[in-house]
Design a protein around this motif. Structure first.
Motif, short mmCIF file in Angstrom:
data_model
loop_
_atom_site.label_atom_id
_atom_site.label_comp_id
_atom_site.label_asym_id
_atom_site.label_seq_id
_atom_site.Cartn_x
_atom_site.Cartn_y
_atom_site.Cartn_z
N LEU A 213 0.89 -1.09 -0.13
CA LEU A 213 -0.08 -0.05 -0.05
C LEU A 213 0.83 1.25 -0.06
CD1 LEU A 213 -2.18 -1.04 2.98
CD2 LEU A 213 -3.02 -0.63 0.67
N ARG A 214 0.49 2.19 -0.75
CA ARG A 214 1.18 3.49 -0.41
C ARG A 214 0.76 4.27 0.67
NH1 ARG A 214 1.12 6.16 -6.65
NH2 ARG A 214 -1.13 6.22 -6.23
N GLY A 215 1.53 5.06 1.18
CA GLY A 215 1.07 5.88 2.32
C GLY A 215 0.64 7.27 1.73
N ALA A 216 0.15 8.03 2.64
CA ALA A 216 -0.47 9.22 2.53
C ALA A 216 -0.13 10.44 3.24
CB ALA A 216 -2.07 9.29 2.36
N ILE A 217 0.37 11.64 2.75
CA ILE A 217 0.85 12.80 3.51
C ILE A 217 0.00 14.09 3.20
CG2 ILE A 217 2.77 14.27 4.51
CD1 ILE A 217 4.83 12.06 3.90
N TYR A 218 -0.59 14.52 3.85
CA TYR A 218 -1.64 15.58 3.57
C TYR A 218 -1.00 16.94 3.99
CZ TYR A 218 -4.59 11.75 3.71
OH TYR A 218 -5.45 10.64 3.60
N PHE A 219 -1.17 17.92 3.11
CA PHE A 219 -0.79 19.39 3.08
C PHE A 219 -1.70 20.50 2.95
CE2 PHE A 219 2.95 16.62 1.66
CZ PHE A 219 3.73 17.01 2.50
N LEU A 220 -1.60 21.34 3.56
CA LEU A 220 -2.40 22.67 3.55
C LEU A 220 -1.70 23.91 3.16
CD1 LEU A 220 -4.61 22.19 6.74
CD2 LEU A 220 -5.17 21.60 4.27
N ILE A 221 -1.99 24.67 2.12
CA ILE A 221 -1.68 25.92 1.86
C ILE A 221 -2.67 27.03 2.22
CG2 ILE A 221 -0.78 27.75 -0.03
CD1 ILE A 221 0.19 25.26 -1.36
N GLU A 222 -2.19 27.81 3.32
CA GLU A 222 -3.38 28.71 3.69
C GLU A 222 -2.78 30.24 3.34
OE1 GLU A 222 -4.91 27.65 7.63
OE2 GLU A 222 -3.57 26.48 7.77
N ILE A 223 -3.76 31.04 2.65
CA ILE A 223 -3.12 32.50 2.24
C ILE A 223 -4.54 33.32 2.45
CG2 ILE A 223 -2.32 33.98 0.22
CD1 ILE A 223 -1.39 31.31 -0.98
N GLU A 224 -3.98 34.52 3.04
CA GLU A 224 -5.07 35.37 3.64
C GLU A 224 -4.71 36.58 3.26
OE1 GLU A 224 -7.25 36.38 7.75
OE2 GLU A 224 -5.17 35.51 7.68
N CYS A 225 -5.41 37.17 2.36
CA CYS A 225 -5.30 38.73 1.91
C CYS A 225 -6.22 39.94 2.73
CB CYS A 225 -5.44 38.82 0.45
SG CYS A 225 -7.24 38.65 -0.06
N ALA A 226 -7.10 39.44 3.51
CA ALA A 226 -7.86 40.38 4.36
C ALA A 226 -8.47 39.56 5.33
CB ALA A 226 -8.92 41.04 3.08
N ASN A 227 -9.38 40.43 6.31
CA ASN A 227 -9.86 39.64 7.34
C ASN A 227 -11.38 39.62 7.03
OD1 ASN A 227 -11.12 42.24 7.54
ND2 ASN A 227 -10.15 42.71 9.57
N GLN A 228 -11.68 39.54 5.76
CA GLN A 228 -13.02 39.31 5.49
C GLN A 228 -13.05 39.10 3.98
OE1 GLN A 228 -15.56 42.66 6.15
NE2 GLN A 228 -14.15 44.11 5.88
N ASP A 229 -14.13 38.67 3.11
CA ASP A 229 -14.35 38.51 1.97
C ASP A 229 -14.57 39.89 1.19
OD1 ASP A 229 -14.08 35.91 2.13
OD2 ASP A 229 -16.07 35.39 1.61
N LEU A 230 -13.99 40.16 0.05
CA LEU A 230 -14.17 41.68 -0.42
C LEU A 230 -14.90 41.49 -1.59
CD1 LEU A 230 -10.32 42.40 -0.06
CD2 LEU A 230 -12.57 42.99 1.32
N HIS A 231 -15.69 42.71 -2.13
CA HIS A 231 -16.45 42.89 -3.55
C HIS A 231 -15.41 42.98 -4.47
CE1 HIS A 231 -19.08 44.41 -6.39
NE2 HIS A 231 -20.38 44.09 -5.58
N SER A 232 -15.58 42.44 -5.68
CA SER A 232 -14.24 42.50 -6.48
C SER A 232 -14.69 43.92 -7.30
CB SER A 232 -14.47 41.43 -7.84
OG SER A 232 -15.73 41.46 -8.31
N GLY A 233 -15.75 44.41 -7.36
CA GLY A 233 -16.21 45.72 -7.95
C GLY A 233 -15.59 47.04 -7.04
#
Length: 479
Positions: A213-233
């Protein structure tokens, strides 16, 4: 008529009853990921405990010795079923059977043709969540044991470990087993052989036995540009968007041929020997048929079956699984996510180590981030890892399984390695000091984890016969 022939006859005669048992099991939505519905997990544990008790097993529902937190809240873990023959015969071999009774999430709206928790028989196939992964195989073991009891005595002492968290990373099971080992719990003592039936044939016609069996290693990439969602307009072109950074980072992980771009990732991969290379030549694997079943336009190594098999068995792969924080519903929503999380994993193989792989990947992500030059906040992590497993397919345990397959199907099984992972396999081997035979009964097109999961009626019935023949073969092994 031999005892084994009588066992086979009993299994055939009770096919309808065995299908009814599977229907009852599938009807319990024991989805381990649905933490707010743990009552279903408890109900499922009681169902299988009752089934084993009816066969004369003594059972215990034991809680793992850890706390499980989800989003900061302590969540009750489903109990692990420990079952053993009430009157074990010291003159017989002892077989430990591992299985899991939890399932992946499923909703009719996901694309199922039938209700996922209502077992439906069509054209010789039994559709339902858990039918093949792993409630069907677990019940097939009980069906084989029941048949022996009806026509004589079981040739081996049987013990079961059935967990309810496998689909969520087997949370708590490793700690439980290690705790039992440290305390020299009698349940783990005196075991001669171990077996798991939670994998699949390579195709849908020739039986297989897996030895890796193959093993499995999990990864996360977390990137934050603001403390809330923004309106693209209103905010487009004001900020360095987290989603753009994340998509760029994810695009640097593999090339178009699936090669992992992390430097040094192949350094510890065990070299392909001439002896191993020769084993791929006699394996039945129909690339066009498998590709058509998947609906894929082309395989990476389309014209080389051996290299295709090596790619899913003995070489690592990197897969991107999803993005959290993105708008994923139908239609449009002009939002800029304030935070975006990318999820990916690497399947590991002999002789890779989790520590070395994690370091190389995280170092590479940090180097990429410097190259990107974004001012956003970024965190890279590896929250979970499970090791690969490799066994000797010529060991007494495996030879018994191979002879059993030959007896039932009148053909030698393909010896294969699995591309997937069963993290607890290595833990079981270490806790018992025995190799673990991977004895599948389902087909490659059963759709485990997918919509319209199924097990063929023939595989369910014949699988119980293989298990019975395997137990008989184990009893005949000389010391």
């Amino acid at each position: 008529m031999t005892v084994l022939s009588q066992v086979f006859e009993h299994i055939d005669q009770n096919k309808d009853a065995h299908i009814k048992s599977l229907s009852d099991a599938v009807a319990i939505p024991s989805v381990s990921a649905w933490v707010t519905h743990r009552g279903h997990s408890l109900k499922c544990a009681q169902f299988f405990s009752d089934r084993l008790q009816a066969l004369g097993f003594s059972t215990e529902l034991r809680s793992p010795p850890i706390q499980h937190k989800v989003e900061g809240q302590i969540v009750e873990l489903p109990p692990v079923i420990l079952a053993r023959s009430a009157n074990e015969d010291p003159s017989k071999k002892t077989l430990l059977i591992y299985g899991h009774i939890d399932v992946q999430p499923a909703e009719k709206s996901d694309g199922w043709n039938t209700e996922p928790f209502d077992l439906t028989e069509r054209d010789g196939k039994l559709f339902g969540r858990g039918a093949t992964d792993d409630k069907g195989p677990v019940l097939a073991w009980t069906n084989a044991i029941e048949a022996f009891q009806k026509v004589g005595n079981n040739p081996v002492n049987a013990r079961f470990i059935l967990e309810g968290m496998e689909e969520s990373g087997s949370v708590g099971l490793e700690e439980l087993l290690n705790d039992m080992k440290a305390k020299k719990d009698s349940f783990l003592q005196g075991i001669d052989y171990c077996v798991i039936s939670d994998s699949y044939w390579l195709g849908d016609t020739r039986p297989c036995i897996a030895y890796g069996l193959r093993g499995a290693i999990y990864f996360l990439i977390e990137i934050e540009c603001a403390n809330q969602d923004l309106h693209s307009g209103c905010c487009g072109s004001l900020v360095h968007e987290a989603m753009s950074d994340l998509v760029w980072m994810l695009s640097q992980l593999t090339d178009v041929q699936g090669e992992i771009l992390v430097p040094g990732i192949m350094e510890k991969v065990r070299a392909l020997s001439k002896e191993e290379a020769a084993t791929y030549q006699g394996i039945d694997f129909d690339i066009p048929k498998r590709r058509t079943e998947m609906g894929a336009p082309m395989f990476i190594h389309e014209k080389d079956p051996a290299r295709t098999l090596q790619g899913i068995w003995r070489y690592p792969c990197l897969s991107i699984h999803g993005i959290e924080g993105a708008f994923s519903e139908k239609g449009f929503k002009t939002v800029i996510p304030g935070k975006a999380v990318g999820k990916f994993s690497i399947r590991t193989v002999p002789d890779m180590t989790s520590e070395d792989t994690q370091k190389k990947v995280l170092d590479y992500l940090n180097d990429l981030w410097k190259k990107r030059g974004s001012p956003n906040r970024a965190v890279f992590s590896s929250p979970d890892a499970g090791n690969w497993y490799y066994a000797d397919p010529n060991s007494p345990n495996y030879m018994a399984a191979r002879r059993a397959m030959q007896t039932v199907y009148n053909v030698a099984p393909n010896l294969i390695r699995e591309g997937g992972s069963i993290p607890i396999t290595l833990v079981l081997s270490e806790c018992t000091g025995k190799d673990v035979c991977l004895l599948p009964i389902g087909c490659s097109n059963d759709g485990a984890h997918s919509q319209n999961e199924k097990i063929n009626v023939d595989n369910y019935v014949m699988g119980a016969k293989v298990m019975a023949a395997y137990m008989q073969e184990l009893s005949d092994i000389k010391p």
